[in-house]
Design a protein around this motif. Structure first.
Motif, PDB file in Angstrom:
ATOM      1  N   TYR A 553      33.966  47.430  70.941  1.00  0.00           N
ATOM      2  CA  TYR A 553      35.008  47.312  71.962  1.00  0.00           C
ATOM      3  C   TYR A 553      34.658  46.196  72.922  1.00  0.00           C
ATOM      4  O   TYR A 553      35.492  45.367  73.280  1.00  0.00           O
ATOM      5  CB  TYR A 553      35.161  48.635  72.696  1.00  0.00           C
ATOM      6  CG  TYR A 553      36.083  48.547  73.885  1.00  0.00           C
ATOM      7  CD1 TYR A 553      37.451  48.404  73.702  1.00  0.00           C
ATOM      8  CD2 TYR A 553      35.582  48.594  75.180  1.00  0.00           C
ATOM      9  CE1 TYR A 553      38.298  48.295  74.782  1.00  0.00           C
ATOM     10  CE2 TYR A 553      36.420  48.497  76.263  1.00  0.00           C
ATOM     11  CZ  TYR A 553      37.786  48.347  76.061  1.00  0.00           C
ATOM     12  OH  TYR A 553      38.627  48.235  77.127  1.00  0.00           O
ATOM     13  N   GLU A 559      39.830  45.062  69.042  1.00  0.00           N
ATOM     14  CA  GLU A 559      41.160  44.542  69.369  1.00  0.00           C
ATOM     15  C   GLU A 559      41.684  43.698  68.228  1.00  0.00           C
ATOM     16  O   GLU A 559      42.863  43.745  67.898  1.00  0.00           O
ATOM     17  CB  GLU A 559      41.095  43.699  70.627  1.00  0.00           C
ATOM     18  CG  GLU A 559      40.228  44.281  71.700  1.00  0.00           C
ATOM     19  CD  GLU A 559      41.003  44.662  72.929  1.00  0.00           C
ATOM     20  OE1 GLU A 559      41.203  43.768  73.746  1.00  0.00           O
ATOM     21  OE2 GLU A 559      41.392  45.843  73.050  1.00  0.00           O
TER      22      GLU A 559
ATOM     23  N   LEU B 170      47.508  44.836  73.690  1.00  0.00           N
ATOM     24  CA  LEU B 170      46.631  44.679  74.847  1.00  0.00           C
ATOM     25  C   LEU B 170      45.629  43.551  74.613  1.00  0.00           C
ATOM     26  O   LEU B 170      45.148  42.935  75.553  1.00  0.00           O
ATOM     27  CB  LEU B 170      45.901  45.982  75.152  1.00  0.00           C
ATOM     28  CG  LEU B 170      46.780  47.053  75.788  1.00  0.00           C
ATOM     29  CD1 LEU B 170      46.009  48.330  75.989  1.00  0.00           C
ATOM     30  CD2 LEU B 170      47.324  46.573  77.117  1.00  0.00           C
ATOM     31  N   ALA B 171      45.351  43.321  73.343  1.00  0.00           N
ATOM     32  CA  ALA B 171      44.407  42.249  73.046  1.00  0.00           C
ATOM     33  C   ALA B 171      45.043  40.892  73.316  1.00  0.00           C
ATOM     34  O   ALA B 171      44.366  39.919  73.606  1.00  0.00           O
ATOM     35  CB  ALA B 171      43.966  42.335  71.607  1.00  0.00           C
ATOM     36  N   PHE B 229      43.110  50.535  82.191  1.00  0.00           N
ATOM     37  CA  PHE B 229      43.208  49.420  81.273  1.00  0.00           C
ATOM     38  C   PHE B 229      41.886  49.209  80.550  1.00  0.00           C
ATOM     39  O   PHE B 229      41.841  48.977  79.353  1.00  0.00           O
ATOM     40  CB  PHE B 229      43.611  48.170  82.049  1.00  0.00           C
ATOM     41  CG  PHE B 229      43.651  46.936  81.207  1.00  0.00           C
ATOM     42  CD1 PHE B 229      44.572  46.824  80.185  1.00  0.00           C
ATOM     43  CD2 PHE B 229      42.767  45.890  81.428  1.00  0.00           C
ATOM     44  CE1 PHE B 229      44.613  45.686  79.406  1.00  0.00           C
ATOM     45  CE2 PHE B 229      42.809  44.760  80.650  1.00  0.00           C
ATOM     46  CZ  PHE B 229      43.728  44.653  79.639  1.00  0.00           C
ATOM     47  N   HIS B 230      40.823  49.335  81.301  1.00  0.00           N
ATOM     48  CA  HIS B 230      39.505  49.160  80.692  1.00  0.00           C
ATOM     49  C   HIS B 230      39.076  50.502  80.156  1.00  0.00           C
ATOM     50  O   HIS B 230      38.702  51.386  80.905  1.00  0.00           O
ATOM     51  CB  HIS B 230      38.504  48.655  81.719  1.00  0.00           C
ATOM     52  CG  HIS B 230      38.880  47.316  82.239  1.00  0.00           C
ATOM     53  ND1 HIS B 230      38.575  46.160  81.582  1.00  0.00           N
ATOM     54  CD2 HIS B 230      39.595  46.952  83.327  1.00  0.00           C
ATOM     55  CE1 HIS B 230      39.068  45.140  82.248  1.00  0.00           C
ATOM     56  NE2 HIS B 230      39.697  45.588  83.312  1.00  0.00           N
ATOM     57  N   ARG B 231      39.144  50.616  78.870  1.00  0.00           N
ATOM     58  CA  ARG B 231      38.983  51.953  78.316  1.00  0.00           C
ATOM     59  C   ARG B 231      37.573  52.492  78.446  1.00  0.00           C
ATOM     60  O   ARG B 231      37.355  53.669  78.298  1.00  0.00           O
ATOM     61  CB  ARG B 231      39.354  51.920  76.845  1.00  0.00           C
ATOM     62  CG  ARG B 231      40.781  51.551  76.681  1.00  0.00           C
ATOM     63  CD  ARG B 231      41.080  51.452  75.237  1.00  0.00           C
ATOM     64  NE  ARG B 231      41.934  50.299  75.023  1.00  0.00           N
ATOM     65  CZ  ARG B 231      42.612  50.085  73.921  1.00  0.00           C
ATOM     66  NH1 ARG B 231      42.496  50.939  72.951  1.00  0.00           N
ATOM     67  NH2 ARG B 231      43.356  49.044  73.784  1.00  0.00           N
ATOM     68  N   ASP B 232      36.641  51.608  78.696  1.00  0.00           N
ATOM     69  CA  ASP B 232      35.279  52.130  78.756  1.00  0.00           C
ATOM     70  C   ASP B 232      34.904  52.573  80.150  1.00  0.00           C
ATOM     71  O   ASP B 232      33.847  53.137  80.361  1.00  0.00           O
ATOM     72  CB  ASP B 232      34.279  51.096  78.229  1.00  0.00           C
ATOM     73  CG  ASP B 232      34.470  49.744  78.887  1.00  0.00           C
ATOM     74  OD1 ASP B 232      35.533  49.554  79.514  1.00  0.00           O
ATOM     75  OD2 ASP B 232      33.576  48.904  78.771  1.00  0.00           O
ATOM     76  N   ILE B 304      36.069  56.001  75.238  1.00  0.00           N
ATOM     77  CA  ILE B 304      36.655  54.919  74.435  1.00  0.00           C
ATOM     78  C   ILE B 304      37.283  55.497  73.182  1.00  0.00           C
ATOM     79  O   ILE B 304      38.419  55.186  72.828  1.00  0.00           O
ATOM     80  CB  ILE B 304      35.578  53.897  74.027  1.00  0.00           C
ATOM     81  CG1 ILE B 304      35.067  53.166  75.248  1.00  0.00           C
ATOM     82  CG2 ILE B 304      36.144  52.921  73.028  1.00  0.00           C
ATOM     83  CD1 ILE B 304      33.952  52.217  74.936  1.00  0.00           C
ATOM     84  N   HIS B 311      45.759  55.756  72.021  1.00  0.00           N
ATOM     85  CA  HIS B 311      46.509  54.514  71.934  1.00  0.00           C
ATOM     86  C   HIS B 311      47.215  54.409  70.585  1.00  0.00           C
ATOM     87  O   HIS B 311      48.417  54.149  70.511  1.00  0.00           O
ATOM     88  CB  HIS B 311      45.554  53.342  72.127  1.00  0.00           C
ATOM     89  CG  HIS B 311      46.178  52.002  71.933  1.00  0.00           C
ATOM     90  ND1 HIS B 311      46.935  51.413  72.904  1.00  0.00           N
ATOM     91  CD2 HIS B 311      46.178  51.158  70.887  1.00  0.00           C
ATOM     92  CE1 HIS B 311      47.375  50.248  72.453  1.00  0.00           C
ATOM     93  NE2 HIS B 311      46.929  50.069  71.223  1.00  0.00           N
TER      94      HIS B 311
END
Lengths: 760, 519
Positions: A553, A559, B170-171, B229-232, B304, B311
């Motif tokens: 990630y 992604e 999102l990427a 937004f920042h999944r971690d 995550i 997601h």
């Protein structure tokens, strides 16, 4: 079609047959003829189940006195249901061909949770709750109490069954779980007890391993099954672990606390009963003096299967005097509990054998070996006498008593390990006493001894010779069958390097290496771009997967993968994973394509098939070695070395490879299916690893597909996928991997078939 | 040229086009540009014709706006008012941005639809030619009936196929550093749309907060800063407006998990038949689920994983046309039935049965039994087996008659006894046989040409067209009943009659033409 298997007329409910099915039936027939045990490996998707059923049913019809019953054990509920449906198909074929009605009774048995039709009880979510609730409605003394007090709740299905159900046997037919429920609803009988009762006279039973291998359950359910049965363990590659699990006990502080509470309840109940109904206790005492004669007589007259927890010797004796009265026994248990508590109060790891433990307990609290051996039996008797409604509450004390019996019965094959804390969290005290079985043959011994033929079969049993060794039996046939293929529909590849030539491996020293993780990520990314529909990837352990996913990630690999496919990930929570799985299939179904990241040895790797487009590629990241630092494993390895002369490394590799084979085998479920099998670890290229893969995978693993880079893998995969995507018709297979009856009878085909079975 | 009624939304002066100064007008339906000093537009585009607009990058000296048409042509507009060029351009751009999508949707959709129908259906096309082009009925009337029918059966499937969402949307908003300790995120309306569809909770937040509490820009800035937004990242301060979203997601996920799965083959919960009791087994040292002895890192890792699953699920749900927040709604719906779910497994077995059957089936072991065909369902088999028979001046026999007589003959033959005294002479017999053989006198009827061979193809085709045209008119006629509106009455009494007359005339003309040609 009708087949002639060495003089036996076998009805096979299909128009064509795979050559290996014929070969399999031959070997099976020989095993049954010899009345011996067999180990047979045949790849999944080649119709193992239907071959087994066809042959054994035919055998049963031909020699009804030789084989009276088929006991088919499978691992999961869906598997069980699948087997019964295949059987139904066979039976329909029989009645169509012979024109007469079948008189065979076949049924599936499962736990109450899957069979209960009582509206309240069955709505409970967990199996244990259902069992407990059912018990509280149907236990014999509760029903006795109801005579005096009719207002107590009851289960009308059970009552009805008890009153009527036993008079007329279940009509012949094939009963799946749902059929049983339906039948039960219609008649108003309890399907669970109906099934349990009916297995005694059924011709074919399909149920899970535990009903034979777990002594606690086998004693209740299976001990009266006929000696002239054929037992089949399907998907048996993990059978040794099932055996070990059923005999191992773990005791934590919580268990002890709960047992303490149990003991107190027992004490209070005894006091109460003493005031009201002292005769009952006296009656129990008398029974104990007379000893366990009933059980002994039954076993000698060969009605019962022996119970490994209850060894023969103790049946000949009476319960020793020191624990015969209820109070004495409770006092005894208290002392035993105190001793265990003291043992758990340690600061360093202790490992000892059962005799050492017994010696210690004798020195410290003067508990003898003999009364310990009777603990389980004595407690059961007491619980029965005291009319305890909810047995589930007493699971803790039952566990302790089982432990007491086991530890005093077996001086070999077990080890005791007391750990003061978990390895990962040395600061948090969480003492556990592992009483762990190291010898799987103990649990399975009664099965081999009692039944005339036991067949162990699976898609992955390589190397074949190891199972007879660790399960300690002498098979008459040991054979591995390959899959005849008209086109090479499996493509095993060993990827050893990244494009940067850095070796790819999950070896402990390098697994956290940035380059390795990145290369693994690139492999997944590249594959996600070229493989259609579903990809399943397996990691060696859950924590390893978590770490890799996190760094992927961070590096943005995931992604990029998402540009090609959706990502679903197995979690420790079964419900969550089920949902992810379903969504994964949905995504494959609607054409989006998806990737499932999963764990070897996890539930997905053991129980879920990825047929056709649900799994066009399986990637095995690393070699799924078991966590080798565990003390229990170390003890077991030592035991294996000393007892069976199996070297540690051999066993570890064997174990890792059977799991790897299980994982990659998930993708191929038939000859029309196809899939890539990618072993992403350079260690797979070594002969000792490769050689332990099942023959049907090994065959296709050429020297050219070893130690590839990612780019080479992509090239080979593209080529393979393009070839496989061409239309594949029945005619292409016919005569090669699919035979008509005439083709089967031709001389040179029979010769070819003889080569399919590979005798170990 | 400018219609008086046209509303002018924006006027921008000093806009150059092809090196000519002029004025740009944005009207309600079109954009137009006229050179300085002239009162006519040299450039005029309907909004519906414009595919998109492009603007020159910020740093460029020339401040331009490009309009790209559907035809592929483009028009460049150069804003040359030095002081306000940028502002002018942005004003024009923003207005266009609002206007274009409206027209895009409406643009020619109907026409396209009609065109598509005509192209796909040759019969309809012919009908259109016969009726509309020959002015039997007006085009509107022709379509009035058609489109409504069409809309009914297409509205579900064909109306507008939802475009799925890329899983990696999102990427695509990869941040770029702008060189001075800042991050730039590029958001397009597509991405915003994707975010809203995938995360309805964010949409809700957006609705709540923009524009009362913060500007749009601020909203997105916060969004990109949030842990959501920042999944971690795990939950941060409470003031983060998105922490609620995360909770909502979690709830949604939980409810979905609670609902369980429909496919019994993947239900891991019911996989195991009899789990070992607590305390038994060799590896029951399962990692304790309590969070206390988990490190922060482990926690974030599992977060995550959870969010990836979530997601993907949401993307899938958004793509499959279901409302993305369906799980929440469904949860309530099904949970009410869930209480007696055991009773509801009356519904379950069929799915389960089918799934199991699927799994145990070996398709290649079965003999293929031919291609599946659709059974022909004849209402009147008479007509099928005979076809249109030219009317002969003889008695018409129904198939029943024929069957009866055949039976009669069969019976007679069965009970036939040769009467050897009364046989014919051999010559008469051979004569009779010859007459009965194909081509003989008595068998002539069979050898007659079928009508479809007698009539040439072109005549057949024309006749067919006339027939369908007449049928269409009849359809119009019958669709007027019951006459319950004034319009229908008018249609019926007024021009339908004319139409019929016209159609009749047309047919008559054709007939006479044919006759003429024949003679």
């Amino acid at each position: 079609m009708k087949l002639n298997i060495e003089g036996l007329l076998v009805y096979f409910p299909y128009d064509y047959i795979y050559p290996e099915q014929y070969s399999y039936m031959l070997e099976l027939k020989r095993t049954l003829d010899a009345k011996g045990h067999g180990v047979l490996e045949m790849p999944s998707g080649t119709g193992k189940t239907i071959s087994l059923l066809s042959l054994i049913v035919a055998y049963q019809r031909e020699y009804p006195l030789e084989v009276t019953k088929l006991i088919y054990c499978s691992r999961t509920v869906p598997e069980i249901e699948k087997v019964v449906e295949e059987l139904r198909k066979l039976m329909e074929f029989y009645s169509k061909e012979t024109g007469e009605k079948n008189n065979i009774l076949a049924l599936a048995l499962s736990s109450r949770k899957n069979l209960c039709v009582h509206p309240e009880v069955s709505s409970l979510r967990f199996g244990k709750e259902v069992d407990g609730k059912c018990h509280s409605l149907t236990a014999s003394y509760i029903r006795a109490q109801r005579h005096s007090n009719p207002s107590l709740p009851s289960c009308r299905f059970y009552e009805e069954f008890d009153a009527m159900g036993k008079q007329v046997p279940l009509p012949a037919g094939v009963y799946n779980l749902d059929d049983l429920k339906e039948f039960g609803r219609r008649k108003g009988w309890c399907p669970y007890y109906l099934a349990r009762y009916s297995i005694l006279h059924a011709n074919i039973i399909v149920y899970s391993y535990h009903y034979l291998l777990d002594p606690k359950i086998a004693d209740l359910v299976s001990k009266e099954l006929s000696k002239k049965s054929v037992v089949v363990f399907d998907e048996a590659h993990n059978i040794d672990n099932v055996c070990i699990d059923s005999m191992s006990v773990n005791i934590t502080r919580r268990t002890l606390d709960r047992s303490q509470a149990n003991v107190e309840t027992l004490q209070n109940t005894i006091l109460k009963i003493k005031e009201t109904d002292a005769a009952k206790l006296k009656e129990e005492y008398r029974r104990l003096v007379e000893g366990l004669k009933e059980a002994n007589v039954a076993r000698e007259t060969d009605i019962y299967m022996s119970n490994p927890v209850l060894p023969d010797e103790i049946l000949q004796e009476a319960v020793p005097g020191s624990i015969r009265t209820a109070e004495h026994f409770v006092g005894f248990m208290k002392r035993f509990l105190e001793y265990l508590k003291a043992r758990l109060r340690i600061h360093h790891v202790v490992q000892e054998s059962a005799p050492q433990f017994l010696k210690d307990i004798f020195e410290k609290v003067c508990i003898d070996r003999k009364p310990l051996r009777f603990c389980a039996e004595r407690l059961r008797s007491l619980l029965r006498t005291l009319e305890i409604a909810d047995i589930a509450d007493f699971s803790a004390i039952t566990l302790i008593s089982n432990f007491a019996t086991l530890v005093s019965t077996y001086s070999k094959g077990f080890t005791i390990i007391i750990e003061p804390f978990e390895d990962r969290t040395p600061t948090i005290a969480n003492p556990v006493l592992h009483f762990s079985c190291m010898d799987p043959s103990i649990a399975i011994k009664p099965v081999f001894e009692r039944f005339q033929s036991v067949i162990i079969t699976s898609g992955t049993l390589s190397p074949l010779d190891i199972y007879p060794r660790i399960l300690d039996f002498r098979p008459v046939t040991v054979a591995s069958f390959t899959m005849t293929l008209a086109r090479t529909c499996l493509c095993p590849l060993v990827v050893g390097r990244g494009n940067d030539q850095v070796a790819m491996t999950s070896k402990f020293e390098t697994r956290e290496d940035f380059a390795v993780i990145r290369n693994y990520g690139n492999l997944l990314l590249e594959m996600s771009a070229i493989v259609p529909d579903g990809i399943v990837a397996f990691f060696t352990s859950y924590t390893y997967m978590e770490n890799i996913v996190a760094s992927w990630y961070e590096q943005g690999i995931l992604e990029n993968v998402q540009r090609n496919k959706l990502i679903f990930i197995e979690t420790p929570d079964a419900a969550e994973t089920s949902m992810a799985l379903e969504k994964y299939q949905e995504a494959c179904e609607n054409g989006r394509g998806a990737i499932l990241l999963s764990v070897a040895r996890g539930k997905v790797s053991e129980g879920i098939d990825f047929v056709h487009h649900f799994g066009r590629a399986v990637i095995m990241f690393g070699v799924p070695y078991v966590y080798t630092q565990s003390r229990i494993l170390k003890a077991r390895l030592e035991y294996l070395r000393d007892q069976f002369q199996i070297r540690e490394n051999d066993f570890l590799t064997f174990d890792a490879m059977r799991h790897a084979a299980q994982c990659v085998g998930r993708a191929i479920r038939g000859k029309t299916d196809y899939g890539l099998m990618i072993f992403a670890d350079k260690r797979y290229a070594r002969a000792d690893k490769r050689g332990k893969l099942p023959r049907w995978i090994q065959e296709h693993l050429t020297d050219g597909s070893l130690n590839l880079t990612i780019d080479e893998t992509v090239q080979l995969s593209k080529h393979f996928l393009r070839q496989m995507a061409q239309p594949f018709r029945q005619e292409d297979q016919l005569g090669l991997s699919l035979l008509t009856l005439e083709q089967l009878q031709s001389e040179d085909m029979l010769q070819k078939i003889a080569q399919i079975a590979h005798q170990a | 040229m400018a219609a008086l009624s046209e509303e002018v939304l924006l006027v921008v002066k000093r806009v150059r086009q092809r090196k000519q100064d002029g004025t740009l007008y944005l009207m309600a339906e079109r954009i137009a540009w006229g050179p300085e000093g002239k009162d006519r537009f040299t450039v005029s585009h309907l909004y519906a014709d414009i595919r998109c607009q492009k603007i020159s990058p910020d740093g460029k000296a020339k401040i331009q706006l490009q309009l790209v048409l559907h035809t592929g042509e483009s028009t460049n507009l150069h804003f040359s008012n030095e002081s306000t060029a940028l502002k002018d351009r942005d004003a024009a751009k923003d207005l266009l941005q609002q206007l274009l999508p409206k027209f895009k949707k409406r643009a020619n959709k109907e026409l396209e639809e009609k065109n598509r129908m005509l192209q796909e259906d040759p019969v309809l096309f012919q009908l259109y030619k016969d009726l509309v082009v020959c002015q039997v009925i007006s085009a509107e009337e022709f379509w009035a009936n058609r489109l409504s029918i069409n809309n009914v059966d297409h509205s579900l499937s064909n109306n507008k196929q939802e475009v799925g969402i890329s899983a990696a949307f999102l990427a695509d908003i990869r941040p770029q550093t702008d060189g001075c300790n800042g991050l730039r995120y590029n958001l397009t309306s597509d991405i915003i749309e994707s975010i809203f569809r995938t995360y309805p909770a964010v949409k809700q937040k957006y609705g709540e907060n923009v524009p009362h509490n913060m500007t749009e820009k601020e909203f997105w800035t916060r969004f990109f800063q949030s842990h959501y937004f920042h999944r971690d990242r795990i939950n941060t301060g409470l003031q983060d407006i998105f922490s609620e979203c995360a909770k909502q997601d979690e709830k949604g996920l939980k409810s979905m998990v609670f609902q369980g799965v429909k496919n019994p083959m993947v239900d891991l919960l019911s996989l195991e038949d009899k789990s070992l009791d607590e305390g038994y087994g060799s590896n029951s040292t399962a990692p304790s689920t309590s969070n206390t002895n988990k490190t922060v890192k482990e926690n974030s890792n599992s977060a995550i994983i959870k969010r990836f699953n979530h997601h993907s699920t949401m993307v899938l749900a958004a793509g499959s046309g279901k409302k993305a927040d369906a799980p929440n709604g469904q949860a309530c719906e099904t949970s009410s039935t869930d209480g007696n779910s055991r009773d509801s497994d009356f519904f379950q077995p069929p799915i389960k049965k089918v799934k199991i059957q699927d799994v145990i089936e070996y398709e290649d072991l079965h003999r293929e039994n031919g291609k599946k065909t659709v059974a022909l369902n004849l209402k009147k088999s008479d007509r099928y087996s005979h076809g249109p028979v030219p009317l002969l001046p003889q008695q018409y026999t129904t198939s029943q008659d024929i069957v009866n007589s055949v039976n009669c003959i069969k019976q007679e033959i069965a009970s036939y006894k040769p009467c050897l005294t009364q046989v014919m002479s051999s010559s008469t017999a051979s004569c009779a046989i010859a007459a009965l053989s194909p081509g003989g006198v008595l068998m002539q009827a069979l050898a007659q040409q079928a009508i479809n061979q007698m009539v040439p193809n072109d005549v057949q085709g024309e006749l067919k067209h006339l027939y369908t045209a007449a049928g269409e008119l009849l359809r119009h006629f019958w669709s007027c009943f019951p006459v319950n509106t004034l319009f229908l009455e008018e249609k019926l009494t007024g021009h339908l009659e004319d139409m019929f007359q016209m159609a009749y005339n047309k047919f008559h003309a054709w007939q006479t033409r044919r006759m003429m040609r024949k003679t």
